[in-house]
Write an enzyme that holds these catalytic residues in place. Structure first.
Site, short mmCIF file in Angstrom:
data_model
loop_
_atom_site.label_atom_id
_atom_site.label_comp_id
_atom_site.label_asym_id
_atom_site.label_seq_id
_atom_site.Cartn_x
_atom_site.Cartn_y
_atom_site.Cartn_z
N LYS A 17 0.88 -1.18 0.00
CA LYS A 17 0.00 0.00 0.00
C LYS A 17 0.90 1.21 0.00
O LYS A 17 1.93 1.21 0.69
CB LYS A 17 -0.85 0.05 1.27
CG LYS A 17 -1.97 -0.95 1.32
CD LYS A 17 -2.84 -0.65 2.55
CE LYS A 17 -3.40 -1.92 3.12
NZ LYS A 17 -3.89 -1.83 4.47
N ARG A 92 6.34 1.76 6.81
CA ARG A 92 5.82 1.07 7.99
C ARG A 92 6.64 -0.20 8.14
O ARG A 92 6.67 -1.04 7.23
CB ARG A 92 4.35 0.73 7.78
CG ARG A 92 3.81 -0.08 8.93
CD ARG A 92 2.44 -0.61 8.65
NE ARG A 92 1.93 -1.33 9.80
CZ ARG A 92 1.13 -2.37 9.73
NH1 ARG A 92 0.73 -2.82 8.56
NH2 ARG A 92 0.72 -2.97 10.81
N HIS A 209 -8.54 -0.80 18.10
CA HIS A 209 -8.22 -0.72 16.66
C HIS A 209 -8.75 -2.01 16.04
O HIS A 209 -8.16 -3.09 16.22
CB HIS A 209 -6.70 -0.59 16.46
CG HIS A 209 -6.27 -0.65 15.03
ND1 HIS A 209 -5.77 0.43 14.34
CD2 HIS A 209 -6.29 -1.67 14.14
CE1 HIS A 209 -5.50 0.08 13.09
NE2 HIS A 209 -5.80 -1.19 12.96
N LEU A 210 -9.88 -1.91 15.36
CA LEU A 210 -10.54 -3.12 14.83
C LEU A 210 -10.53 -3.09 13.31
O LEU A 210 -11.42 -2.52 12.67
CB LEU A 210 -11.98 -3.20 15.35
CG LEU A 210 -12.17 -3.06 16.86
CD1 LEU A 210 -13.65 -3.13 17.24
CD2 LEU A 210 -11.39 -4.14 17.61
N GLY A 211 -9.50 -3.66 12.71
CA GLY A 211 -9.43 -3.78 11.25
C GLY A 211 -9.43 -5.26 10.92
O GLY A 211 -10.06 -6.06 11.61
N ASN A 212 -8.70 -5.62 9.87
CA ASN A 212 -8.53 -7.04 9.59
C ASN A 212 -7.69 -7.65 10.72
O ASN A 212 -8.04 -8.69 11.27
CB ASN A 212 -7.82 -7.19 8.26
CG ASN A 212 -8.44 -8.28 7.45
OD1 ASN A 212 -9.09 -9.19 7.99
ND2 ASN A 212 -8.26 -8.22 6.15
N ARG A 242 -6.96 -14.48 12.18
CA ARG A 242 -6.14 -14.94 13.32
C ARG A 242 -7.02 -15.09 14.56
O ARG A 242 -7.97 -14.33 14.74
CB ARG A 242 -5.03 -13.93 13.62
CG ARG A 242 -3.99 -13.84 12.55
CD ARG A 242 -3.00 -12.72 12.85
NE ARG A 242 -2.98 -11.76 11.78
CZ ARG A 242 -2.65 -10.47 11.93
NH1 ARG A 242 -2.34 -9.99 13.11
NH2 ARG A 242 -2.66 -9.67 10.90
N ASP A 283 -14.11 -10.85 5.98
CA ASP A 283 -14.57 -9.47 5.82
C ASP A 283 -15.83 -9.27 6.65
O ASP A 283 -16.79 -10.04 6.55
CB ASP A 283 -14.86 -9.20 4.33
CG ASP A 283 -15.09 -7.72 4.09
OD1 ASP A 283 -16.07 -7.17 4.64
OD2 ASP A 283 -14.30 -7.11 3.36
N GLY A 333 -14.07 -0.86 13.44
CA GLY A 333 -14.35 0.06 14.54
C GLY A 333 -15.00 1.35 14.06
O GLY A 333 -15.87 1.91 14.72
#
Ligand code: ADP
Length: 400
Positions: A17, A92, A209-212, A242, A283, A333
């Site tokens: 990205k 990153r 922090h709620l992403g993938n 995970r 997803d 989130g």
């Protein structure tokens, strides 16, 4: 010339990205996503600049080829990176181990050390190294800065960062809680203090922090005192693929009974667990759709996900001795009101409540979703790791 700009690169194991950002204003000049790098079925690229999106389906053999392709797209859309005024490149980097705990200017020694830390992050650090090497070739002379996902959690209290295993084994192998998503937790908790108009030093915060990938942190006075991810990003909350917390005995059991080997364990824990493992989809939008269709495994997966959020909320509430602000960020989130409402349901005795109308309003900016008279502020704050990385890279290279 676009003026002072920072290229932000986030190289994953099979994805890249990137964003070209003006660090002061936060304006995104161009951004892209490349997926399925190194996969035989071919890769995909989406590059957006000035409101126009270019899509491509081509084989992308490796990260160098991927970044070369991205540079071509920049040139095609009028932002040739060689002349666009790129003053720094921010990467990153997932694992900084015990070594790196602040943004660091990359030289040969730093790059070699990031590579050596690959033992702690075998899926991530090698990709980060390849991304840095590729940009070095493509933009020689432009300073590159590594911003570590673990850095923010460097100063965790000993009791929070120590695993209760043989101390000599732990010391010999760098086994401790490092924590991840640090750039996001730092950025978002800072935005919370700004939003509330209170100094960060005065606040007790819990940030989800709620992403993938998903993690939660507890902060006192702007510093983290605990976080749910550990030596690796596997621990803690339920994630897309995970499991989060797990009895380690499960792995021993599977190794003994079905001779699961290291690669099998890796696949099970990193790709075949979490929401995907329980319900077949990782997803969250798909999960909600399945629940709507009465799919029982999807309902159970959702319940397990929410149960774990509440488990950590309770733990961190006690660790902090109360909380001033609870914040939700990242893909799930920021966008899923049900998760926020269910995670905090029935807690008015603790001064924690969610206002239905505020929670379901279709806003995109930082906002309060608790009722006006609630003791605890519940907030939704969009994260922006790219901007945080761009600003860190700009700050470091201006000083140099
Ligand atoms: P990562 O950066 O870890 O890949 P993101 O922060 O982009 O992840 O979050 C991805 C998750 O957010 C996915 O589960 C996705 O379904 C969810 N998500 C993204 N947008 C929305 C939306 N508008 N409504 C509900 N869920 C969403």
């Amino acid at each position: 010339m676009d003026g002072d700009l920072v290229l932000v690169v986030n190289s994953g194991s099979s994805s890249i990205k990137y964003q070209l950002v003006a660090p002061e204003s936060g304006t995104v000049v161009a951004a892209g996503l490349m997926e399925r790098i190194g996969e035989s079925g071919g890769g995909a690229l989406e590059h957006t600049a000035d409101g126009r999106t270019l899509s491509d389906h081509v084989t992308i053999p490796d990260h160098t080829a991927g970044l070369r392709l991205a540079f071509e797209k920049f040139a095609e859309t009028g932002h040739d990176l060689a002349s666009a005024g790129v003053t720094a490149v921010g990467h990153r980097v997932v694992h900084g181990g015990e070594v790196f705990y602040r943004p660091t200017l990359v030289d040969d020694r730093v790059l070699a050390t990031i590579d050596e830390l690959s033992a702690l992050a075998p899926l991530h650090n090698p990709a980060n190294v390849r991304g840095i090497e590729a940009v070095r070739t493509l933009l020689p002379g432009v300073p590159q800065v590594a911003v570590f996902d673990t850095a923010f959690f460097h100063g965790l209290p000993d009791a929070a960062k120590t695993y209760a295993i043989d101390a000599q084994v732990a010391a010999a192998h760098g086994i401790r809680r490092y924590g991840f998503h640090g750039t996001s937790h730092e950025y978002v908790s800072g935005r919370v203090a700004e939003f509330l108009g209170r100094p960060a030093e005065s606040l007790k915060q819990i940030v989800f922090h709620l992403g993938n990938g998903a993690s939660v942190s507890a902060l006192r006075g702007g510093r983290p005192v605990d976080t749910s991810m550990g030596l690796t990003p596997l621990e803690g909350l339920v994630m897309g693929t995970r499991p989060g917390d797990l009895d380690p005995g499960i792995i021993l059991h599977l190794m003994r009974t079905v001779q699961l080997d290291v690669d099998g364990v890796d696949r099970l824990l990193n790709r075949r667990s979490g929401l995907r493992g329980m319900a077949g989809v990782n997803d969250f939008r798909e999960l909600r759709r399945l629940i709507g269709e009465g799919h029982e495994p999807a309902r159970l997966a959702y319940d397990v996900y929410v149960h774990r959020l509440r488990h950590y909320l309770g733990a961190y509430l006690i660790e902090l001795g109360g909380v001033d602000a609870i914040t939700f960020t990242a893909g799930v989130g920021e966008n899923n009101p049900d998760v926020r409402a269910d995670a905090l349901a029935g807690l008015s005795g603790f001064g924690i409540a969610v206002d239905h109308d505020r929670n379901t309003a279709p806003e995109r900016t930082a906002r309060r979703i608790s009722p006006p008279d609630a003791k605890v502020d519940v907030l939704v704050v969009p994260t922006n790791e790219e901007l945080a990385i761009a600003r860190a890279a700009a700050a470091l290279t201006e000083k140099a």
